[in-house]
Write a protein that holds these residues in place. Structure first.
Motif, PDB file in Angstrom:
ATOM      1  N   THR A 187       0.853  -1.184   0.000  1.00 29.49           N
ATOM      2  CA  THR A 187       0.000   0.000   0.000  1.00 29.49           C
ATOM      3  C   THR A 187       0.888   1.233   0.000  1.00 29.49           C
ATOM      4  OG1 THR A 187      -1.817   1.103   1.101  1.00 29.49           O
ATOM      5  CG2 THR A 187      -0.209   0.033   2.496  1.00 29.49           C
ATOM      6  N   ALA A 188       0.264   2.397   0.086  1.00 33.07           N
ATOM      7  CA  ALA A 188       0.981   3.646  -0.159  1.00 33.07           C
ATOM      8  C   ALA A 188       2.358   3.694   0.497  1.00 33.07           C
ATOM      9  CB  ALA A 188       0.147   4.816   0.326  1.00 33.07           C
ATOM     10  N   LEU A 245      -4.741  -4.001   2.217  1.00 31.61           N
ATOM     11  CA  LEU A 245      -5.600  -3.053   1.524  1.00 31.61           C
ATOM     12  C   LEU A 245      -6.898  -2.838   2.325  1.00 31.61           C
ATOM     13  CD1 LEU A 245      -5.806  -1.377  -0.970  1.00 31.61           C
ATOM     14  CD2 LEU A 245      -6.403  -3.406  -2.282  1.00 31.61           C
ATOM     15  N   ARG A 246      -7.421  -3.906   2.850  1.00 34.13           N
ATOM     16  CA  ARG A 246      -8.670  -3.778   3.613  1.00 34.13           C
ATOM     17  C   ARG A 246      -8.458  -2.927   4.865  1.00 34.13           C
ATOM     18  NH1 ARG A 246     -12.351  -8.918   5.108  1.00 34.13           N
ATOM     19  NH2 ARG A 246     -12.605  -8.890   2.852  1.00 34.13           N
ATOM     20  N   GLU A 304      -6.261  -0.685   5.312  1.00 28.61           N
ATOM     21  CA  GLU A 304      -6.038   0.693   4.868  1.00 28.61           C
ATOM     22  C   GLU A 304      -7.377   1.418   4.683  1.00 28.61           C
ATOM     23  OE1 GLU A 304      -3.222   3.631   3.374  1.00 28.61           O
ATOM     24  OE2 GLU A 304      -2.892   1.680   4.310  1.00 28.61           O
ATOM     25  N   LEU A 305      -8.334   0.736   4.057  1.00 31.85           N
ATOM     26  CA  LEU A 305      -9.639   1.359   3.817  1.00 31.85           C
ATOM     27  C   LEU A 305     -10.446   1.498   5.105  1.00 31.85           C
ATOM     28  CD1 LEU A 305     -10.423  -0.370   0.418  1.00 31.85           C
ATOM     29  CD2 LEU A 305     -10.142   2.087   0.780  1.00 31.85           C
ATOM     30  N   LEU A 306     -10.297   0.534   5.991  1.00 31.73           N
ATOM     31  CA  LEU A 306     -10.988   0.639   7.284  1.00 31.73           C
ATOM     32  C   LEU A 306     -10.459   1.843   8.066  1.00 31.73           C
ATOM     33  CD1 LEU A 306     -11.196  -3.126   8.357  1.00 31.73           C
ATOM     34  CD2 LEU A 306     -13.087  -1.647   7.648  1.00 31.73           C
ATOM     35  N   LEU A 313      -9.189   4.477   6.817  1.00 31.23           N
ATOM     36  CA  LEU A 313      -9.685   5.674   6.131  1.00 31.23           C
ATOM     37  C   LEU A 313     -11.107   5.981   6.594  1.00 31.23           C
ATOM     38  CD1 LEU A 313      -8.166   7.296   3.985  1.00 31.23           C
ATOM     39  CD2 LEU A 313      -9.538   6.166   2.248  1.00 31.23           C
ATOM     40  N   ALA A 314     -11.933   4.936   6.674  1.00 32.35           N
ATOM     41  CA  ALA A 314     -13.314   5.126   7.128  1.00 32.35           C
ATOM     42  C   ALA A 314     -13.334   5.684   8.551  1.00 32.35           C
ATOM     43  CB  ALA A 314     -14.069   3.796   7.058  1.00 32.35           C
ATOM     44  N   GLU A 315     -12.436   5.190   9.384  1.00 32.39           N
ATOM     45  CA  GLU A 315     -12.378   5.646  10.769  1.00 32.39           C
ATOM     46  C   GLU A 315     -12.013   7.127  10.867  1.00 32.39           C
ATOM     47  OE1 GLU A 315     -13.191   4.141  13.603  1.00 32.39           O
ATOM     48  OE2 GLU A 315     -13.950   2.582  12.279  1.00 32.39           O
ATOM     49  N   VAL A 317     -13.005   9.517   9.055  1.00 34.41           N
ATOM     50  CA  VAL A 317     -14.050  10.412   8.553  1.00 34.41           C
ATOM     51  C   VAL A 317     -14.953  10.879   9.689  1.00 34.41           C
ATOM     52  CG1 VAL A 317     -16.017  10.607   6.987  1.00 34.41           C
ATOM     53  CG2 VAL A 317     -14.073   9.168   6.371  1.00 34.41           C
ATOM     54  N   ILE A 343      -2.598   7.618  -0.022  1.00 32.35           N
ATOM     55  CA  ILE A 343      -2.839   6.695  -1.136  1.00 32.35           C
ATOM     56  C   ILE A 343      -2.271   7.285  -2.423  1.00 32.35           C
ATOM     57  CG2 ILE A 343      -4.610   5.531  -2.512  1.00 32.35           C
ATOM     58  CD1 ILE A 343      -6.451   5.668  -0.058  1.00 32.35           C
ATOM     59  N   PRO A 391     -11.192   9.902  -1.334  1.00 30.05           N
ATOM     60  CA  PRO A 391     -10.283   8.887  -0.771  1.00 30.05           C
ATOM     61  C   PRO A 391      -8.851   9.420  -0.648  1.00 30.05           C
ATOM     62  CG  PRO A 391     -11.662   7.938  -2.504  1.00 30.05           C
ATOM     63  CD  PRO A 391     -11.860   9.433  -2.561  1.00 30.05           C
ATOM     64  N   TYR A 392      -8.444  10.195  -1.626  1.00 30.31           N
ATOM     65  CA  TYR A 392      -7.091  10.747  -1.603  1.00 30.31           C
ATOM     66  C   TYR A 392      -6.971  11.872  -0.578  1.00 30.31           C
ATOM     67  CZ  TYR A 392      -6.809   8.260  -6.090  1.00 30.31           C
ATOM     68  OH  TYR A 392      -6.839   7.314  -7.080  1.00 30.31           O
ATOM     69  N   LEU A 425      -8.768  12.376   2.140  1.00 34.42           N
ATOM     70  CA  LEU A 425      -8.832  11.836   3.502  1.00 34.42           C
ATOM     71  C   LEU A 425      -7.510  11.197   3.898  1.00 34.42           C
ATOM     72  CD1 LEU A 425     -12.369  10.161   3.440  1.00 34.42           C
ATOM     73  CD2 LEU A 425     -11.692  12.158   4.792  1.00 34.42           C
TER      74      LEU A 425
END
Lengths: 401, 401
Positions: free
Chosen positions: B13-14, B61-62, B64-66, B68-70, B72, B250, B281-282, B284
């Motif tokens: 990831t990034a 990856l998952r 990373e997205l979780l 990100l959601a947190e 917000v 990201i 997404p970017y 955040l």
């Protein structure tokens, strides 16, 4: 499905905002251009709706990202500058769907289509491209095709109707490409008949021009033809499709054609600054949206036809086209735009229903217009219920004068 | 912090992939260009490492997205074609950090920098821009500046050293802009002394050219100057910064300058196809990365200096520059590239430690080179431990000949 409605004012997330005016027209398109207290209150009313006529139901931003995370396979790796199984597999899926050798995922249609036209220009040695006067490249891209690519546009036909073969015959310049938009969004999503499409793309080829499809709403166009995507795409040398409109992805587009064409497009994508380090948020949401919604586009069309039939019975409502050829139509409402929008907001306050959240004055005085676009949200209404709401809004707007 | 290492082969990831070769050099840069069984096995070994010398620790990856959601806020709304509090607040934060009137978030630096140079070209009526021979625009962007913008480049100075004032004086053409990259990545992240920077940017202005900063690694450059970002940026009319390298986002970039300059940049961003429906997404991930890592860049520099000092004691290791001026350095290892890379993979198998996961032949025969880049991951080692591992790898590679 969270109880939020889906239209411009709310703009909660991707699906919420499909088919609303693009950014550079939105401000001037909305009747209340400078934010006023009334505008803020209307926006608030629409935000709190439980049902919306347009688009897809929306989630909070956080829920959207959680769903995205859930869609990821445990072993999936991020893409990297356009490489990796995640993005390459999806590109192959799109290519297969469109019956093309290859496809490339891009951040935007603006990028994809300029690139397609530039490639056809480089190959033909011609700098002129032809498209409809309401083409996205002409209206919404600040003439990037000219300022970045040195291309010149010949606008074909009239702004308020589809291109005809006679229009093309009246275009004597040598063309690099003919761009056809399926459906033609700015005239209510009209589609040429299949035979016309065959003739026009054949005309392009016989004149040494590539036929390029602006398929931003190809998913929505296919049911009318009763043909699969690949058969429609077979008439075109290159095809652009979008993932954030009917598909409901966060953002994203694809450009498809021969393997050679797509390889060249990737070079231009890098030049445009679109070969991003990671595109996975967009790819993942496009993949999930495609799997969820691709089977539903025929039902969006059917429902749009049913709703239009009911609306056509309402005094003061005119639709273009009627019946709709896709999921959408332009809806003209008799009345003053401000009064109509305020009446829609009142309905939102009373019934938690968002019929339309923006309006623009129609070319015919005394009418205002919005773009009806049918997605998942409309399933929460019967056509008669919708007709009843429009009757109320128009009557209330009339009485407020 | 999950037990994965951070370098090119893993590309989880990034953060994992900061400071590795860009896509169009990666293939030819890695010694084993076509994937072989050995290459696959090496990649596997690196993927299973628990510690890595380079970059930041990575997540799935998952995860990373979780995360990100947190990050917000419950009430946060998506951006929409570049508008909305989420993106606008972040842009203001970046502008303030850089001491500029305004900033615009963009998908990539490739887009941002071409746009900056085009604006300076349009304003000056000049089509020539000046930059270092290893400038990103020259090496990695397929000459987008020329093919999209009709700009011409004057390459200033020599590829293997920094630009000097004398180099500029030897540039007689009227310039639209002078681009200076801080630090100059392709020569190990070297930085001009502060006085030289002041002189060179003043030279540009006195010749009617804008000074534009390629600040892809500005965050990493500031500690050397002991000045804040705004003071460094004050020497430049326009500044590009990146969020996916040291910051670990990201993807994403920003371009800063006067309000007028940024307003113009937004028009070009639309032309480039970079005014995306949603960039959240970017944005955040850039916002979260900036808050987490901005305070750490001085420590990355300090640690890079400590590690370099230990490595300089190892027989067969040469660093450029030494001491490092930023978080990075080029590390030259004596030996055959294949043997060295295989020795690194063996270390990975035995110790679950990834020292380097790619190499390219150095210009001096008998040496191979990789780019050391210090981020959060290096905290898992002492400098002596690192020196010990390099000693082992070089000895093992030598004995395998």
């Amino acid at each position: 499905m969270t109880p939020q409605h889906t239209d411009q004012s709310s703009a909660r997330t991707a699906g919420a905002t499909t088919e609303t005016p693009t950014a550079d027209t939105a401000t001037r398109a909305t009747t209340a251009a400078p934010p006023t207290d009334a505008a803020t209150q209307r926006k608030q009313a629409f935000l709190q709706c439980e049902r919306s006529l347009n688009g897809h139901p929306t989630q909070t931003l956080r829920a959207e990202l959680l769903a995205l995370a859930e869609s990821v396979g445990a072993d999936e790796q991020p893409d990297r500058y356009g490489e990796g199984a995640l993005i390459e597999d999806f590109e192959r899926e799109i290519a297969a769907l469109l019956g093309k050798e290859a496809a490339v995922f891009m951040p935007s249609g603006t990028m994809a289509q300029q690139i397609a036209l530039r490639i056809w220009s480089e190959r033909s040695g011609r700098r002129t491209v032809a498209f409809h006067p309401t083409c996205h490249l002409e209206l919404h891209e600040r003439k990037g095709y000219e300022r970045l690519h040195g291309l010149h546009a010949t606008l074909v036909g009239d702004a308020d109707r589809l291109i005809t073969l006679d229009d093309l015959r009246a275009t004597p310049e040598p063309l690099a490409a003919l761009l056809l938009e399926l459906p033609q969004r700015e005239i209510g999503g009209q589609l040429p008949e299949w035979d016309a499409l065959v003739e026009q793309t054949a005309w392009a080829r016989s004149h040494g021009a590539a036929a390029h499809m602006d398929g931003a709403r190809l998913w929505e166009a296919a049911p009318y033809y009763g043909r699969d995507y690949a058969e429609i795409a077979s008439l075109f040398e290159s095809v652009y499709v979008s993932f954030y409109k009917g598909i409901g992805a966060i953002t994203g587009a694809a450009l498809a054609g021969t393997a050679e064409f797509v390889a060249e497009a990737r070079i231009w994508q890098r030049r445009h600054g679109g070969n991003l380090f990671h595109l996975y948020p967009y790819v993942l949401s496009a993949r999930a949206g495609l799997r969820e919604r691709l089977p539903r586009f025929a039902s969006y069309h059917t429902r749009a036809v049913e709703i239009a039939a009911a609306l056509a019975q309402v005094e003061g409502v005119i639709l273009k086209p009627n019946p709709p050829q896709t999921h959408m139509a332009h809806v003209y409402l008799r009345g003053a735009p401000d009064a109509l929008l305020e009446a829609s907001a009142e309905l939102a306050r009373e019934q938690r229903v968002a019929l339309f959240t923006w309006l623009r004055p129609a070319p015919v005085p005394g009418y205002a217009m919005f773009e009806l676009n049918i997605g998942d949200s409309a399933a929460a209404f019967t056509p008669d219920e919708i007709a009843g709401y429009f009757t109320r809004v128009i009557e209330r707007a009339a009485s407020s004068r």
